[in-house]
Design an enzyme around this catalytic site. Structure first.
Site, PDB file in Angstrom:
ATOM      1  N   ASP A 286       9.116   2.641  -2.644  1.00 63.06           N
ATOM      2  CA  ASP A 286       8.768   3.713  -1.698  1.00 63.06           C
ATOM      3  C   ASP A 286       9.498   3.536  -0.368  1.00 63.06           C
ATOM      4  O   ASP A 286       9.370   4.346   0.533  1.00 63.06           O
ATOM      5  CB  ASP A 286       7.249   3.802  -1.474  1.00 63.06           C
ATOM      6  CG  ASP A 286       6.645   2.574  -0.800  1.00 63.06           C
ATOM      7  OD1 ASP A 286       7.355   1.558  -0.638  1.00 63.06           O
ATOM      8  OD2 ASP A 286       5.458   2.629  -0.432  1.00 63.06           O
TER       9      ASP A 286
ATOM     10  N   ASP B  18      12.404  -1.546  -2.107  1.00 64.20           N
ATOM     11  CA  ASP B  18      11.430  -2.638  -2.128  1.00 64.20           C
ATOM     12  C   ASP B  18      10.740  -2.656  -3.488  1.00 64.20           C
ATOM     13  O   ASP B  18      11.112  -1.896  -4.393  1.00 64.20           O
ATOM     14  CB  ASP B  18      10.439  -2.540  -0.959  1.00 64.20           C
ATOM     15  CG  ASP B  18       9.500  -1.347  -1.066  1.00 64.20           C
ATOM     16  OD1 ASP B  18       9.772  -0.457  -1.890  1.00 64.20           O
ATOM     17  OD2 ASP B  18       8.504  -1.300  -0.322  1.00 64.20           O
TER      18      ASP B  18
ATOM     19  N   ASP C 244       8.072  -1.576  -4.894  1.00 65.31           N
ATOM     20  CA  ASP C 244       7.525  -0.375  -5.546  1.00 65.31           C
ATOM     21  C   ASP C 244       8.349   0.874  -5.242  1.00 65.31           C
ATOM     22  O   ASP C 244       7.941   1.989  -5.561  1.00 65.31           O
ATOM     23  CB  ASP C 244       6.053  -0.169  -5.181  1.00 65.31           C
ATOM     24  CG  ASP C 244       5.829   0.178  -3.719  1.00 65.31           C
ATOM     25  OD1 ASP C 244       6.701  -0.158  -2.888  1.00 65.31           O
ATOM     26  OD2 ASP C 244       4.786   0.776  -3.398  1.00 65.31           O
TER      27      ASP C 244
ATOM     28  N   SER D  70       3.651  -3.595  -2.815  1.00 59.11           N
ATOM     29  CA  SER D  70       4.843  -3.081  -2.142  1.00 59.11           C
ATOM     30  C   SER D  70       5.875  -4.182  -1.863  1.00 59.11           C
ATOM     31  O   SER D  70       6.402  -4.779  -2.787  1.00 59.11           O
ATOM     32  CB  SER D  70       4.426  -2.357  -0.862  1.00 59.11           C
ATOM     33  OG  SER D  70       5.439  -1.540  -0.381  1.00 59.11           O
TER      34      SER D  70
END
EC number: 5.4.2.10
Length: 445
Positions: free
Chosen positions: A246, A242, A244, A99
């Site tokens: 999400d 960010d 990834d 992440s």
């Protein structure tokens, strides 16, 4: 030893998250998912970290070793893997990402066949298999039972269509100037494509991943550069994702970074106005500002609080039949379109609100003012249960009577006690914080 943390398995790539551990974890997960297998397929995606190649190959080895057929889709956002798991009729989905963490960390997140993050009991079952040598050996396949793997590069199109379907059909982004910071991460292709295809004039920054620059002084954790670019390009709005994708941070047309609770409040207002909010309630975490709760009450919307983590937000949404929730950190879930936080879906809903209201970002994204808050950490020698600390229950009652909201809890990863205070009177907050720090230092340090 526990493998799973608050969001899958995470650690420094090559150390805690080694190729050996990744392969064995894949075998354990494969054995677990095969118990209720429907299609014998698992989809695997990743972000743009160099270590993703090592972990991906290890996961494929482990899954095929226990008989699974694997679909590799390359760099994709976490919410895309959640979507594709269900869309491709897979038994499970796996996302390789840490992440918003630096490039040298990585992680492995699992989704069930419906695209939901695993429940704690699922994770415990996988852990039990991981440490059971006999079960691992007995489930190793041979001959024609060994699984296969194939790489599919065009599934990105399915996710793009899904994203565009979340945007109102009667609207276009024609004439809208948008800056997107993709954090050199998983959405570096998807995010600009979606906004361009919907008609926006898109300016993209940090969209050249090299395996090591993901989240590096860019994206949702460092929105300062985005704020400058919004002013420089005279854009209508800016979005920072960010690694990834999400999580989303929003910058208004003046180059001001909008606090996450205000974004949640604005989107709840939009959904209520459009008749799209189910159960007249939303879910936010214990970290969200009390001002959000008070503002929503004026609209007849209940704020339901969950533990920190988007999977806990989603659990609470499902329990209560709620279709919108989020964290002030930027994980926002539109239950009608996604099973996890999706930064691109959130960005599209914000632009839809701007167009519907015919107002600028700064006019819709500040529906209320946040109450002053203060957060401090106290280093502790031991993590005694708070309720067993002498005089603490009385102190808590006094805090409640004072009208100040408090959240006092131990860090999950460090020997620290975190103290959050919120209230309308800044001086009162500071005085109480000093008292609490002294109180806990005397008893825990």
């Amino acid at each position: 030893m526990e493998l799973f943390g608050t969001d899958g398995v995470r650690g420094k790539a090559g150390k805690l998250l080694s190729a050996q551990l990744s392969m064995r974890l894949a075998m354990a997960a494969g054995i677990y998912f095969r118990k209720n297998s429907r299609t014998n397929k698992i989809v695997v995606g990743k972000d743009t970290r160099r270590s993703g190649y090592m972990i991906e190959n290890a996961l494929v080895s482990g899954l095929t070793a226990v008989g699974y057929n694997v679909i590799q889709v390359g760099p994709m956002p976490t919410p895309a893997i959640a979507f594709l798991t269900e869309d491709l009729r897979c038994d499970a989905g796996i996302m390789i990402s840490a992440s918003h963490n630096p490039y040298y960390d990585n992680g492995i997140k699992f989704f069930n066949h419906q695209g939901d993050k695993l429940q704690p009991e699922d994770e415990k079952a996988i852990e039990a298999i991981f440490f059971d040598e006999q079960t691992i050996e007995e489930n190793q396949k041979t001959d024609q039972d060994i699984g296969s793997s194939k790489r599919i590069d065009d599934v990105i199109g399915r996710y793009i269509v899904h994203l565009k379907n979340s945007f109102p059909k009667d609207l276009t982004l024609n004439g809208l100037r948008v800056v997107i910071d993709t954090a050199n991460g998983a959405a570096y292709k998807v995010a600009p494509t979606v906004f361009s295809e919907l008609g926006a004039e898109v300016f993209v920054i940090n969209d050249e991943p090299n395996g090591f620059n993901i989240n590096e002084k860019c994206g949702a954790m460092y929105p300062g550069e985005l704020a400058k670019k919004v002013r420089e390009y005279r854009a209508d709005i800016g979005f920072a994702l960010d690694g990834d994708a999400d999580r989303l941070v929003v910058v208004d047309e003046k180059g001001k970074i909008v606090p996450g609770d205000l974004v949640i409040g604005a989107l709840a207002t939009y959904l209520k106005q459009e008749g799209m909010l189910q159960a007249d309630a939303i879910v936010a975490t214990v970290m969200s500002n009390k001002a959000l709760e008070d503002y929503l009450a004026t609209l007849g919307i209940e704020l339901v609080r969950s533990n920190v983590g988007d999977k806990y937000v989603l659990d609470e949404m499902k329990k209560r039949g709620i279709n919108f929730g989020g964290e002030s950190s930027g994980h926002i879930i539109f239950g009608d379109y996604s099973k996890t936080g999706d930064g691109i879906v959130t960005a599209l809903q914000i632009t839809a609100y701007m167009l519907r209201s015919q107002k600028g970002a700064s006019e819709i994204l500040y529906p209320f003012s946040l109450y002053p808050s203060k957060m401090e950490n106290v280093t502790v020698k031991e993590k005694k249960p708070l309720e067993t600390i002498e005089e603490f229950p009385e102190l808590q009652k006094r805090i409640e009577k004072s009208g100040i909201r408090s959240l006092i809890r131990y860090s999950g990863t460090e020997n620290k006690l975190r103290i959050l205070l919120e209230g309308k009177d800044q001086k009162k907050l500071e005085k109480l914080m000093e008292e609490l720090i002294q109180f806990f230092k005397e008893r825990l340090s």
